[in-house]
Scaffold this motif. Structure first.
Motif, PDB file in Angstrom:
ATOM      1  N   TYR A   1       0.829  -1.205   0.000  1.00 53.05           N
ATOM      2  CA  TYR A   1       0.000   0.000   0.000  1.00 53.05           C
ATOM      3  C   TYR A   1       0.866   1.259   0.000  1.00 53.05           C
ATOM      4  CZ  TYR A   1      -3.605   3.317   1.404  1.00 53.05           C
ATOM      5  OH  TYR A   1      -4.455   4.399   1.454  1.00 53.05           O
TER       6      TYR A   1
ATOM      7  N   HIS B   1       2.215   1.641  -3.451  1.00 52.85           N
ATOM      8  CA  HIS B   1       1.142   2.098  -4.330  1.00 52.85           C
ATOM      9  C   HIS B   1       0.989   3.618  -4.251  1.00 52.85           C
ATOM     10  CE1 HIS B   1      -2.800   2.613  -6.144  1.00 52.85           C
ATOM     11  NE2 HIS B   1      -3.246   3.110  -5.013  1.00 52.85           N
ATOM     12  N   LYS B   2       1.012   4.170  -3.054  1.00 52.37           N
ATOM     13  CA  LYS B   2       0.884   5.619  -2.897  1.00 52.37           C
ATOM     14  C   LYS B   2       2.084   6.352  -3.490  1.00 52.37           C
ATOM     15  CE  LYS B   2       0.147   5.668   1.564  1.00 52.37           C
ATOM     16  NZ  LYS B   2      -0.145   6.214   2.917  1.00 52.37           N
TER      17      LYS B   2
ATOM     18  N   LYS C   1       1.961   6.135  -7.310  1.00 46.61           N
ATOM     19  CA  LYS C   1       0.878   6.992  -7.799  1.00 46.61           C
ATOM     20  C   LYS C   1       1.308   8.451  -7.820  1.00 46.61           C
ATOM     21  CE  LYS C   1      -4.083   7.637  -7.146  1.00 46.61           C
ATOM     22  NZ  LYS C   1      -5.253   7.329  -6.287  1.00 46.61           N
TER      23      LYS C   1
ATOM     24  N   TYR D   1      -1.883  12.025 -14.552  1.00 41.12           N
ATOM     25  CA  TYR D   1      -2.346  11.367 -15.767  1.00 41.12           C
ATOM     26  C   TYR D   1      -2.171   9.856 -15.732  1.00 41.12           C
ATOM     27  CZ  TYR D   1      -2.099  16.175 -17.386  1.00 41.12           C
ATOM     28  OH  TYR D   1      -2.269  17.532 -17.511  1.00 41.12           O
ATOM     29  N   ASN D   2      -1.940   9.309 -14.540  1.00 37.55           N
ATOM     30  CA  ASN D   2      -1.765   7.849 -14.467  1.00 37.55           C
ATOM     31  C   ASN D   2      -3.102   7.145 -14.644  1.00 37.55           C
ATOM     32  OD1 ASN D   2      -2.859   6.870 -11.615  1.00 37.55           O
ATOM     33  ND2 ASN D   2      -1.886   8.861 -11.297  1.00 37.55           N
ATOM     34  N   HIS D   3      -3.045   5.987 -15.276  1.00 36.27           N
ATOM     35  CA  HIS D   3      -4.250   5.194 -15.494  1.00 36.27           C
ATOM     36  C   HIS D   3      -4.511   4.310 -14.275  1.00 36.27           C
ATOM     37  CE1 HIS D   3      -4.360   6.423 -19.703  1.00 36.27           C
ATOM     38  NE2 HIS D   3      -3.055   6.181 -19.737  1.00 36.27           N
ATOM     39  N   LYS D   4      -5.768   3.982 -14.059  1.00 38.42           N
ATOM     40  CA  LYS D   4      -6.124   3.152 -12.914  1.00 38.42           C
ATOM     41  C   LYS D   4      -5.499   1.767 -13.058  1.00 38.42           C
ATOM     42  CE  LYS D   4     -10.489   5.366 -11.665  1.00 38.42           C
ATOM     43  NZ  LYS D   4     -11.958   5.189 -11.484  1.00 38.42           N
ATOM     44  N   GLY D   5      -4.847   1.340 -11.997  1.00 37.10           N
ATOM     45  CA  GLY D   5      -4.210   0.033 -12.003  1.00 37.10           C
ATOM     46  C   GLY D   5      -2.800   0.023 -12.548  1.00 37.10           C
ATOM     47  N   SER D   6      -2.301   1.184 -13.001  1.00 40.24           N
ATOM     48  CA  SER D   6      -0.946   1.208 -13.560  1.00 40.24           C
ATOM     49  C   SER D   6       0.116   0.967 -12.487  1.00 40.24           C
ATOM     50  CB  SER D   6      -0.684   2.538 -14.263  1.00 40.24           C
ATOM     51  OG  SER D   6      -0.882   3.627 -13.368  1.00 40.24           O
ATOM     52  N   THR D   7      -0.188   1.323 -11.235  1.00 39.40           N
ATOM     53  CA  THR D   7       0.797   1.113 -10.171  1.00 39.40           C
ATOM     54  C   THR D   7       0.997  -0.368  -9.866  1.00 39.40           C
ATOM     55  OG1 THR D   7      -0.943   1.366  -8.502  1.00 39.40           O
ATOM     56  CG2 THR D   7       0.321   3.336  -9.078  1.00 39.40           C
TER      57      THR D   7
END
Length: 225
Positions: free
Chosen positions: A52, A55-56, A59, A65-71
């Motif tokens: 987690y 992930h932060k 992000k 402009y990051n896409h969801k789930g790219s992390t």
């Protein structure tokens, strides 16, 4: 008998005439079923907290402009390299991340996909990135050459950095361990303490190098958006 010092990093060495070295790459997958327990263990709680936090951080690096789930791509990359680095710390287990065939196989497709995405979708931004802001007009051709070369060598630097750092510590441990039979008992106790300290250092290097690989991959991806 080991005729060459680097033969411990050779993927062609075999056990009972069976080439089983690369199987160590998949040993980390055995830890995945622990996630499916209803009540997680403390180690799984620590691992979830660390994921987690990563992930932060990823992000934040990817920006708005990051896409969801790219992390999750970079978290999976970090986890895969970390498991393989740790596997190499156990005796008689082949360190797959010390070989360029694995590290370059991770770095080159990532870099190539970032470059293709950037030049196809944001070609104007990629051209502008070749000349840093505030560069004098006289130096612009040289800056384009320098930025192009630095872009092209990125997968190589990623792969060599990971492989070289994993090889260096293991070679030092092997060299010191081979001097043990020729020492007396007092020097052997000192050698064991040095080996323990080096093993602790290798434990830290395993974490740091997987983190550096994932962070640099994230930074390279954020430049093409």
């Amino acid at each position: 008998m080991m005729m060459n010092l680097f033969s411990s990093f050779d993927p062609l060495t075999n056990i009972f005439n069976l080439s089983l070295n690369w199987l160590s790459t998949m040993i980390g997958l055995t830890l995945i079923p622990m996630y499916y327990w209803l009540i997680p263990s403390r180690s799984m709680m620590i691992w979830t907290k660390m994921i987690y936090t990563l992930h932060k951080e990823f992000k934040t690096l990817l920006g708005l402009y990051n896409h969801k789930g790219s992390t999750f791509l970079f978290i999976s990359l970090f986890s895969f390299i970390l498991f393989n680095n740790f596997m190499g710390l156990f005796p008689y287990i082949y360190t797959s991340t010390s070989h360029m065939s694995l590290t370059l196989s991770l770095a080159f497709p990532l870099w190539l996909s970032f470059m293709m995405f950037g030049w196809i979708n944001n070609s104007q931004h990629m051209f502008a990135h070749l000349v840093p802001q505030g560069t004098p007009a006289l130096l612009m051709p040289f800056m384009v050459c320098i930025e192009t070369i630095s872009n092209l060598i990125r997968p190589g630097t990623l792969a060599i950095r990971l492989a070289a750092n994993m090889i260096a510590g293991h070679l030092l441990l092997t060299l010191l361990g081979n001097t043990g039979p020729s020492m007396n008992s007092s020097l052997i106790s000192m050698l064991i303490m040095i080996q323990i300290l080096l093993l602790t250092l290798e434990f830290a290097v395993a974490i740091i190098q997987s983190y550096v690989f994932a962070i640099l991959s994230t930074l390279y991806s954020s430049e093409v958006i």
